[in-house]
Motif scaffolding. Sequence first.
Motif, short mmCIF file in Angstrom:
data_model
loop_
_atom_site.label_atom_id
_atom_site.label_comp_id
_atom_site.label_asym_id
_atom_site.label_seq_id
_atom_site.Cartn_x
_atom_site.Cartn_y
_atom_site.Cartn_z
N PHE A 284 0.91 -1.19 -0.13
CA PHE A 284 0.27 -0.21 0.78
C PHE A 284 1.08 1.37 -0.08
O PHE A 284 0.59 2.13 0.05
CB PHE A 284 -1.08 -0.22 1.11
CG PHE A 284 -2.10 -1.04 1.16
CD1 PHE A 284 -3.34 -0.76 0.80
CD2 PHE A 284 -1.88 -1.91 1.70
CE1 PHE A 284 -3.92 -2.24 0.39
CE2 PHE A 284 -2.48 -3.49 2.00
CZ PHE A 284 -3.60 -3.55 1.02
N ASN A 285 1.93 0.56 0.33
CA ASN A 285 3.10 2.19 -0.28
C ASN A 285 2.88 3.70 0.93
O ASN A 285 2.91 4.32 0.75
CB ASN A 285 3.21 2.83 -1.32
CG ASN A 285 4.25 3.22 -1.87
OD1 ASN A 285 5.03 3.57 -1.58
ND2 ASN A 285 4.05 4.78 -2.09
N PRO A 286 2.94 2.97 2.01
CA PRO A 286 2.16 3.36 3.21
C PRO A 286 3.20 5.30 3.28
O PRO A 286 4.39 5.10 3.20
CB PRO A 286 2.66 2.73 4.97
CG PRO A 286 2.34 1.35 4.25
CD PRO A 286 3.01 1.37 2.67
N ALA A 287 2.55 6.31 3.39
CA ALA A 287 3.98 7.43 3.61
C ALA A 287 4.92 7.44 4.97
O ALA A 287 5.68 7.79 4.96
CB ALA A 287 2.95 8.72 4.00
N SER A 288 3.84 7.18 6.23
CA SER A 288 5.33 6.28 7.33
C SER A 288 4.25 5.01 8.78
O SER A 288 3.52 5.03 8.01
CB SER A 288 4.92 7.07 7.39
OG SER A 288 4.12 8.07 8.75
#
Length: 437
Positions: A284-288
């Motif tokens: 999900f390509n988390p921002a952080s």
Amino acid sequence: MTSFEKANGALRTPILLANIGQLLTLQSASSNFGPRRGSGLKELGIIKDGAVLSVGGKIVSVGATKDALRDPWLKKNRKKVLEIDCAGKVVLPGFVDSHTHPVFISPRLVDFEKRIDGASYEEIAAAGGGIRSSLHGVREAGKRILANKIVNVLQHMAAHGTTTVEAKSGYGLTAESELKSLQAIRAAASRWPGTLVATLLGAHVVPKEFQGRSGEYVEVVCTEMIPQAAKGKLAQFVDVFCDQGAFTAAETERIFAAAAQHGFGVRAHVGQLTETSLLPFLRFNPASFDHMDHVNDADIAQLAGHDTVATLVPGANYFLGLKEYPPARKLIDAGVPVALATDYNPGTSPTLSMPMAMSLACTHMKMSPAETIAASTINGAWALRLADRKGSLEPGKDADLVAFAVEDYREIPYWFGVNRCTMTVMSGTVLPAAGSL
Ligand SMILES: [Zn+2]
């Protein structure tokens, strides 16, 4: 009308900050694009006797004072420019506080005392304290009251050098009160010259009325809160508290999938209490990933190859009286991009001071002062996907700058517990800091 709202009228005046003792540009010598990692976290791009010119809320030039004063445009337009003599102070990009929970009504003083008496986080939650005890106030409050609370804290954050803030909902936990919280964040943003990024944290904890039926509550998050927040364009991110006593990894994935479907970025609270495998979330390509007190070596190796930022919040460890802190050294040395944030919230981290978080990072996580500055500016901007506008002083970026009444940047985390920030500029609006609040 607040002093901030009045100051809004002055927006767009060209500003020259001159005679800056140390100007921390945060520009990197390397051409590597992306969040700062490893030794890159120490690069502050310092200019001695520096100057910054901003026009229309954007930075136009950054360099030495003597060169700035020779600039032909400045010579011609000097009368129109607001000149500020920084008298040898340190100037740097405004802090990006990429993890806060400002939508609440009351401090949690009973929890505070119970914890002093020896109760654990889980025991306090089981006794009806913790996150659940903040719900009543938010559910009952009008949007205006909530917005006023948020604006008040933003003013104090700005006075301590913060110019960009991520603000989470998460103390309503009904579709109606979560959306009201996001609307309050939006209302507060319109009354503050800094930048506010809203995050839906409907999955903060399972509320009492869904006790034992967390799956049903997750459906409320996915099929009511997320679609309605998307429809109203009320948030940029969706966050999940994935830990023991909150949401499982499978529930987190379900919420991330719904968030992605509706165009939100995702971020998560992970590893605060127990270790969670982070691999399944990376698609999900988390921002952080935030907190990260408990993280395994395999995940650290994976994260070193991703732009997902590890956002560490040592204020929570401090306030909970924990001996252990997140393994910042291990993460940085492995090449994971690390940011710092306050985690401002009424239960576990009631501090709004980024310099305090930085000081804790130095003393308890063995980060160097330079690393704490990059982690609180450029990497905070990466954690909010705002690095094209925030986090460093470069032509074209927003004129978000702060001045500290110190001669050396290392004094910013050194003088803990006092505020040395004397001026805050947010998109070209100049605000005198603490003294006037
Ligand atoms: Zn948090």
